[in-house]
Design a protein around this motif. Sequence first.
Motif, PDB file in Angstrom:
ATOM      1  N   ILE A  40       0.834  -1.205   0.000  1.00  9.94           N
ATOM      2  CA  ILE A  40       0.000   0.000   0.000  1.00  9.94           C
ATOM      3  C   ILE A  40       0.866   1.250   0.000  1.00  9.94           C
ATOM      4  O   ILE A  40       0.621   2.201  -0.753  1.00  9.94           O
ATOM      5  N   GLU A  41       1.907   1.280   0.817  1.00  5.65           N
ATOM      6  CA  GLU A  41       2.794   2.441   0.896  1.00  5.65           C
ATOM      7  C   GLU A  41       3.553   2.643  -0.408  1.00  5.65           C
ATOM      8  O   GLU A  41       3.706   3.769  -0.883  1.00  5.65           O
ATOM      9  N   GLU A  42       4.043   1.560  -1.007  1.00  7.80           N
ATOM     10  CA  GLU A  42       4.747   1.675  -2.284  1.00  7.80           C
ATOM     11  C   GLU A  42       3.819   2.237  -3.360  1.00  7.80           C
ATOM     12  O   GLU A  42       4.227   3.079  -4.163  1.00  7.80           O
ATOM     13  N   ASN A  43       2.583   1.784  -3.368  1.00  8.51           N
ATOM     14  CA  ASN A  43       1.618   2.276  -4.343  1.00  8.51           C
ATOM     15  C   ASN A  43       1.308   3.750  -4.103  1.00  8.51           C
ATOM     16  O   ASN A  43       1.216   4.537  -5.048  1.00  8.51           O
ATOM     17  N   ARG A  44       1.182   4.150  -2.833  1.00  9.25           N
ATOM     18  CA  ARG A  44       0.931   5.557  -2.509  1.00  9.25           C
ATOM     19  C   ARG A  44       2.082   6.427  -2.981  1.00  9.25           C
ATOM     20  O   ARG A  44       1.890   7.479  -3.587  1.00  9.25           O
ATOM     21  N   ARG A  45       3.301   5.965  -2.729  1.00 10.27           N
ATOM     22  CA  ARG A  45       4.485   6.720  -3.152  1.00 10.27           C
ATOM     23  C   ARG A  45       4.576   6.804  -4.677  1.00 10.27           C
ATOM     24  O   ARG A  45       4.941   7.840  -5.230  1.00 10.27           O
ATOM     25  N   ARG A  46       4.239   5.705  -5.361  1.00 12.25           N
ATOM     26  CA  ARG A  46       4.259   5.717  -6.821  1.00 12.25           C
ATOM     27  C   ARG A  46       3.263   6.726  -7.355  1.00 12.25           C
ATOM     28  O   ARG A  46       3.591   7.527  -8.229  1.00 12.25           O
ATOM     29  N   ARG A  47       2.045   6.723  -6.801  1.00 13.73           N
ATOM     30  CA  ARG A  47       1.029   7.672  -7.257  1.00 13.73           C
ATOM     31  C   ARG A  47       1.457   9.110  -6.972  1.00 13.73           C
ATOM     32  O   ARG A  47       1.246  10.001  -7.803  1.00 13.73           O
ATOM     33  N   THR A  48       2.061   9.341  -5.815  1.00  5.60           N
ATOM     34  CA  THR A  48       2.542  10.681  -5.480  1.00  5.60           C
ATOM     35  C   THR A  48       3.624  11.113  -6.464  1.00  5.60           C
ATOM     36  O   THR A  48       3.609  12.240  -6.970  1.00  5.60           O
ATOM     37  N   GLY A  49       4.563  10.216  -6.754  1.00  2.00           N
ATOM     38  CA  GLY A  49       5.624  10.526  -7.723  1.00  2.00           C
ATOM     39  C   GLY A  49       5.059  10.829  -9.100  1.00  2.00           C
ATOM     40  O   GLY A  49       5.499  11.771  -9.764  1.00  2.00           O
ATOM     41  N   GLU A  50       4.082  10.042  -9.511  1.00  2.00           N
ATOM     42  CA  GLU A  50       3.457  10.284 -10.814  1.00  2.00           C
ATOM     43  C   GLU A  50       2.751  11.641 -10.837  1.00  2.00           C
ATOM     44  O   GLU A  50       2.797  12.349 -11.848  1.00  2.00           O
ATOM     45  N   ALA A  51       2.116  12.005  -9.736  1.00  3.24           N
ATOM     46  CA  ALA A  51       1.439  13.305  -9.665  1.00  3.24           C
ATOM     47  C   ALA A  51       2.454  14.447  -9.731  1.00  3.24           C
ATOM     48  O   ALA A  51       2.213  15.467 -10.385  1.00  3.24           O
ATOM     49  N   ILE A  52       3.602  14.275  -9.082  1.00  2.00           N
ATOM     50  CA  ILE A  52       4.643  15.304  -9.128  1.00  2.00           C
ATOM     51  C   ILE A  52       5.171  15.452 -10.549  1.00  2.00           C
ATOM     52  O   ILE A  52       5.305  16.566 -11.065  1.00  2.00           O
ATOM     53  N   VAL A  53       5.455  14.322 -11.196  1.00  3.03           N
ATOM     54  CA  VAL A  53       5.944  14.366 -12.573  1.00  3.03           C
ATOM     55  C   VAL A  53       4.908  15.027 -13.471  1.00  3.03           C
ATOM     56  O   VAL A  53       5.244  15.887 -14.302  1.00  3.03           O
ATOM     57  N   ALA A  54       3.648  14.658 -13.322  1.00  4.27           N
ATOM     58  CA  ALA A  54       2.591  15.250 -14.148  1.00  4.27           C
ATOM     59  C   ALA A  54       2.519  16.759 -13.942  1.00  4.27           C
ATOM     60  O   ALA A  54       2.322  17.515 -14.895  1.00  4.27           O
ATOM     61  N   GLY A  55       2.702  17.197 -12.703  1.00  6.18           N
ATOM     62  CA  GLY A  55       2.693  18.627 -12.419  1.00  6.18           C
ATOM     63  C   GLY A  55       3.825  19.356 -13.119  1.00  6.18           C
ATOM     64  O   GLY A  55       3.621  20.420 -13.710  1.00  6.18           O
ATOM     65  N   TYR A  56       5.029  18.776 -13.076  1.00  4.35           N
ATOM     66  CA  TYR A  56       6.161  19.401 -13.765  1.00  4.35           C
ATOM     67  C   TYR A  56       5.999  19.333 -15.280  1.00  4.35           C
ATOM     68  O   TYR A  56       6.496  20.198 -15.992  1.00  4.35           O
ATOM     69  N   GLU A  57       5.314  18.300 -15.778  1.00  4.15           N
ATOM     70  CA  GLU A  57       5.066  18.239 -17.224  1.00  4.15           C
ATOM     71  C   GLU A  57       4.051  19.295 -17.641  1.00  4.15           C
ATOM     72  O   GLU A  57       4.174  19.884 -18.710  1.00  4.15           O
ATOM     73  N   ARG A  58       3.054  19.562 -16.777  1.00  2.57           N
ATOM     74  CA  ARG A  58       2.067  20.596 -17.077  1.00  2.57           C
ATOM     75  C   ARG A  58       2.680  21.986 -16.986  1.00  2.57           C
ATOM     76  O   ARG A  58       2.406  22.861 -17.801  1.00  2.57           O
ATOM     77  N   VAL A  59       3.509  22.187 -15.944  1.00  2.00           N
ATOM     78  CA  VAL A  59       4.131  23.497 -15.716  1.00  2.00           C
ATOM     79  C   VAL A  59       5.630  23.257 -15.507  1.00  2.00           C
ATOM     80  O   VAL A  59       6.091  23.141 -14.364  1.00  2.00           O
ATOM     81  N   PRO A  60       6.393  23.150 -16.589  1.00  2.00           N
ATOM     82  CA  PRO A  60       7.828  22.878 -16.454  1.00  2.00           C
ATOM     83  C   PRO A  60       8.558  24.014 -15.744  1.00  2.00           C
ATOM     84  O   PRO A  60       8.155  25.177 -15.818  1.00  2.00           O
ATOM     85  N   GLN A  61       9.638  23.647 -15.065  1.00  2.00           N
ATOM     86  CA  GLN A  61      10.475  24.672 -14.456  1.00  2.00           C
ATOM     87  C   GLN A  61      11.200  25.440 -15.549  1.00  2.00           C
ATOM     88  O   GLN A  61      11.579  24.888 -16.575  1.00  2.00           O
ATOM     89  N   ASP A  62      11.409  26.714 -15.293  1.00  2.00           N
ATOM     90  CA  ASP A  62      12.220  27.494 -16.216  1.00  2.00           C
ATOM     91  C   ASP A  62      13.502  27.900 -15.501  1.00  2.00           C
ATOM     92  O   ASP A  62      13.726  27.552 -14.344  1.00  2.00           O
ATOM     93  N   GLU A  63      14.335  28.636 -16.181  1.00  2.00           N
ATOM     94  CA  GLU A  63      15.636  29.018 -15.624  1.00  2.00           C
ATOM     95  C   GLU A  63      15.496  29.776 -14.309  1.00  2.00           C
ATOM     96  O   GLU A  63      16.271  29.573 -13.370  1.00  2.00           O
ATOM     97  N   ASP A  64      14.504  30.641 -14.201  1.00  2.00           N
ATOM     98  CA  ASP A  64      14.299  31.408 -12.961  1.00  2.00           C
ATOM     99  C   ASP A  64      13.972  30.503 -11.780  1.00  2.00           C
ATOM    100  O   ASP A  64      14.336  30.793 -10.641  1.00  2.00           O
ATOM    101  N   ASP A  65      13.258  29.399 -12.055  1.00  2.00           N
ATOM    102  CA  ASP A  65      12.871  28.484 -10.986  1.00  2.00           C
ATOM    103  C   ASP A  65      14.065  27.784 -10.353  1.00  2.00           C
ATOM    104  O   ASP A  65      14.045  27.474  -9.161  1.00  2.00           O
TER     105      ASP A  65
END
Length: 82
Positions: A40-65
């Motif tokens: 359960i914990e591994e699955n929670r962490r995987r989903r959290t990681g996927e959500a973080i990646v999706a967030g960065y894909e939606r709003v990528p960091q730029d040089e200022d970040d």
Amino acid sequence: MQQLVVRVADDIASAIDELIAEGIASSRSDAVRTALLTLIEENRRRRTGEAIVAGYERVPQDEDDVMWSDEATRRMIADEPW
């Protein structure tokens, strides 16, 4: 508390019994609970990681970040007494 009934292959039961003999688990039930919680914990962490990646894909960091962290790292390294 819910009760689950599970059938496992003999080799899995033997491996669980070895964990008990080694003191890693206190009982078969404890071993199964621990394994389920780990899954359960591994699955929670995987989903959290996927959500973080999706967030960065939606709003990528730029040089200022990232510029401030690079500068902070350079300062920390410069401050080291080596």
